[in-house]
Design a protein around this motif. Sequence first.
Motif, PDB file in Angstrom:
ATOM      1  N   GLU A  66     -21.106 -29.194 -63.819  1.00  0.00           N
ATOM      2  CA  GLU A  66     -19.995 -29.225 -62.872  1.00  0.00           C
ATOM      3  C   GLU A  66     -19.979 -27.968 -61.999  1.00  0.00           C
ATOM      4  O   GLU A  66     -19.766 -28.042 -60.788  1.00  0.00           O
ATOM      5  N   TYR A  67     -20.186 -26.833 -62.629  1.00  0.00           N
ATOM      6  CA  TYR A  67     -20.153 -25.574 -61.878  1.00  0.00           C
ATOM      7  C   TYR A  67     -21.263 -25.551 -60.827  1.00  0.00           C
ATOM      8  O   TYR A  67     -21.043 -25.162 -59.675  1.00  0.00           O
ATOM      9  N   ARG A  68     -22.467 -25.972 -61.215  1.00  0.00           N
ATOM     10  CA  ARG A  68     -23.604 -25.959 -60.285  1.00  0.00           C
ATOM     11  C   ARG A  68     -23.345 -26.878 -59.096  1.00  0.00           C
ATOM     12  O   ARG A  68     -23.645 -26.512 -57.951  1.00  0.00           O
ATOM     13  N   GLU A  69     -22.798 -28.054 -59.372  1.00  0.00           N
ATOM     14  CA  GLU A  69     -22.506 -28.985 -58.273  1.00  0.00           C
ATOM     15  C   GLU A  69     -21.440 -28.400 -57.342  1.00  0.00           C
ATOM     16  O   GLU A  69     -21.552 -28.488 -56.110  1.00  0.00           O
ATOM     17  N   GLY A  70     -20.401 -27.811 -57.926  1.00  0.00           N
ATOM     18  CA  GLY A  70     -19.361 -27.190 -57.111  1.00  0.00           C
ATOM     19  C   GLY A  70     -19.892 -26.019 -56.311  1.00  0.00           C
ATOM     20  O   GLY A  70     -19.549 -25.837 -55.130  1.00  0.00           O
ATOM     21  N   HIS A  71     -20.750 -25.233 -56.927  1.00  0.00           N
ATOM     22  CA  HIS A  71     -21.327 -24.078 -56.238  1.00  0.00           C
ATOM     23  C   HIS A  71     -22.175 -24.526 -55.047  1.00  0.00           C
ATOM     24  O   HIS A  71     -22.143 -23.918 -53.968  1.00  0.00           O
ATOM     25  N   GLY A  72     -22.907 -25.619 -55.250  1.00  0.00           N
ATOM     26  CA  GLY A  72     -23.715 -26.141 -54.143  1.00  0.00           C
ATOM     27  C   GLY A  72     -22.847 -26.583 -52.977  1.00  0.00           C
ATOM     28  O   GLY A  72     -23.174 -26.334 -51.809  1.00  0.00           O
ATOM     29  N   LYS A  73     -21.723 -27.216 -53.283  1.00  0.00           N
ATOM     30  CA  LYS A  73     -20.786 -27.637 -52.231  1.00  0.00           C
ATOM     31  C   LYS A  73     -20.191 -26.418 -51.545  1.00  0.00           C
ATOM     32  O   LYS A  73     -20.115 -26.353 -50.309  1.00  0.00           O
ATOM     33  N   GLY A  74     -19.763 -25.437 -52.343  1.00  0.00           N
ATOM     34  CA  GLY A  74     -19.168 -24.230 -51.776  1.00  0.00           C
ATOM     35  C   GLY A  74     -20.144 -23.447 -50.916  1.00  0.00           C
ATOM     36  O   GLY A  74     -19.764 -22.871 -49.888  1.00  0.00           O
ATOM     37  N   ALA A  75     -21.403 -23.441 -51.311  1.00  0.00           N
ATOM     38  CA  ALA A  75     -22.417 -22.723 -50.538  1.00  0.00           C
ATOM     39  C   ALA A  75     -22.558 -23.312 -49.143  1.00  0.00           C
ATOM     40  O   ALA A  75     -22.747 -22.584 -48.160  1.00  0.00           O
ATOM     41  N   ARG A  76     -22.467 -24.621 -49.032  1.00  0.00           N
ATOM     42  CA  ARG A  76     -22.574 -25.259 -47.717  1.00  0.00           C
ATOM     43  C   ARG A  76     -21.359 -24.931 -46.850  1.00  0.00           C
ATOM     44  O   ARG A  76     -21.476 -24.850 -45.622  1.00  0.00           O
ATOM     45  N   LEU A  77     -20.218 -24.746 -47.479  1.00  0.00           N
ATOM     46  CA  LEU A  77     -19.025 -24.335 -46.729  1.00  0.00           C
ATOM     47  C   LEU A  77     -19.125 -22.876 -46.293  1.00  0.00           C
ATOM     48  O   LEU A  77     -18.645 -22.500 -45.221  1.00  0.00           O
ATOM     49  N   TYR A  78     -19.728 -22.072 -47.134  1.00  0.00           N
ATOM     50  CA  TYR A  78     -19.859 -20.636 -46.877  1.00  0.00           C
ATOM     51  C   TYR A  78     -20.923 -20.336 -45.818  1.00  0.00           C
ATOM     52  O   TYR A  78     -20.741 -19.453 -44.972  1.00  0.00           O
ATOM     53  N   CYS A  79     -22.023 -21.069 -45.862  1.00  0.00           N
ATOM     54  CA  CYS A  79     -23.204 -20.719 -45.072  1.00  0.00           C
ATOM     55  C   CYS A  79     -23.142 -21.256 -43.646  1.00  0.00           C
ATOM     56  O   CYS A  79     -24.001 -22.024 -43.200  1.00  0.00           O
ATOM     57  N   VAL A  80     -22.119 -20.838 -42.911  1.00  0.00           N
ATOM     58  CA  VAL A  80     -21.981 -21.181 -41.501  1.00  0.00           C
ATOM     59  C   VAL A  80     -22.020 -19.878 -40.703  1.00  0.00           C
ATOM     60  O   VAL A  80     -21.690 -18.807 -41.229  1.00  0.00           O
ATOM     61  N   PRO A  81     -22.437 -19.926 -39.444  1.00  0.00           N
ATOM     62  CA  PRO A  81     -22.573 -18.689 -38.666  1.00  0.00           C
ATOM     63  C   PRO A  81     -21.298 -17.857 -38.602  1.00  0.00           C
ATOM     64  O   PRO A  81     -21.359 -16.621 -38.673  1.00  0.00           O
ATOM     65  N   GLU A  82     -20.154 -18.520 -38.465  1.00  0.00           N
ATOM     66  CA  GLU A  82     -18.890 -17.768 -38.368  1.00  0.00           C
ATOM     67  C   GLU A  82     -18.663 -16.905 -39.609  1.00  0.00           C
ATOM     68  O   GLU A  82     -18.245 -15.748 -39.515  1.00  0.00           O
ATOM     69  N   PRO A  99     -28.510 -22.682 -48.643  1.00  0.00           N
ATOM     70  CA  PRO A  99     -29.620 -23.637 -48.630  1.00  0.00           C
ATOM     71  C   PRO A  99     -30.604 -23.274 -47.515  1.00  0.00           C
ATOM     72  O   PRO A  99     -30.213 -22.703 -46.491  1.00  0.00           O
ATOM     73  N   ALA A 100     -31.862 -23.624 -47.714  1.00  0.00           N
ATOM     74  CA  ALA A 100     -32.914 -23.222 -46.779  1.00  0.00           C
ATOM     75  C   ALA A 100     -32.623 -23.650 -45.344  1.00  0.00           C
ATOM     76  O   ALA A 100     -32.901 -22.911 -44.399  1.00  0.00           O
TER      77      ALA A 100
END
Length: 208
Positions: A66-82, A99-100
């Motif tokens: 669960e943590y890994r799946e949530g972290h993956g989702k959060g990373a996509r929210l975090y990894c934006v230029p702004e 993500p790459a």
Amino acid sequence: MNNKYFGVLSMLLCLSGCATMSKEECKQADWYLKGVEDATQGYPLDRVIEHGKACARVNIVPDMKEYREGHGKGARLYCVPEKGYSEGRNGAAYNNICPAELEPEFLRAYGDGQELYRIQRNIDRMVSEINSSQSQIDSNYSEISQLKYEIVNSRDEQERRYKMRRIDDLERDIRSLGLNADNAARELELFQNDYRIVEAKHRRMGYQ
């Protein structure tokens, strides 16, 4: 109380003060949401190890899936230029969580933010130098005033000569400190101008 007691007490205080989660948080944890939360704050995936240590106190083990799946989702929210720009500008560390396919744009913005952060650090350094020099100058003037008072009221010629030499030394220090402050002020103006130029460039790039 012996040294062993103090050692155990210190360890317990550290654990309570450094724990990433409280006992109640561990008991109520939604590990998917915790993963999302950590990633959106820039924490790496291995942050869950610290949570595991904190929650071991109440015999709770994080749900890694669960943590890994949530972290993956959060990373996509975090990894934006702004966010990259904001993190760089604030001097935050990047923990290689993107993500790459999102990382190049994130890192480009992060580097732009770091450019402003470095200039701001230089501005802060110059302001600190100016304030430090001015504080020492004020202190020297205060000491000179006191020494002059003591010279007038002293009958010991040797002591008077010593204090007059001390005044000469303080006045030399004041001149040197004044030059340092002037140089720092000129550098400060240059850095402030750099900051305005870079900030305006970033505004045109759409960061602000």
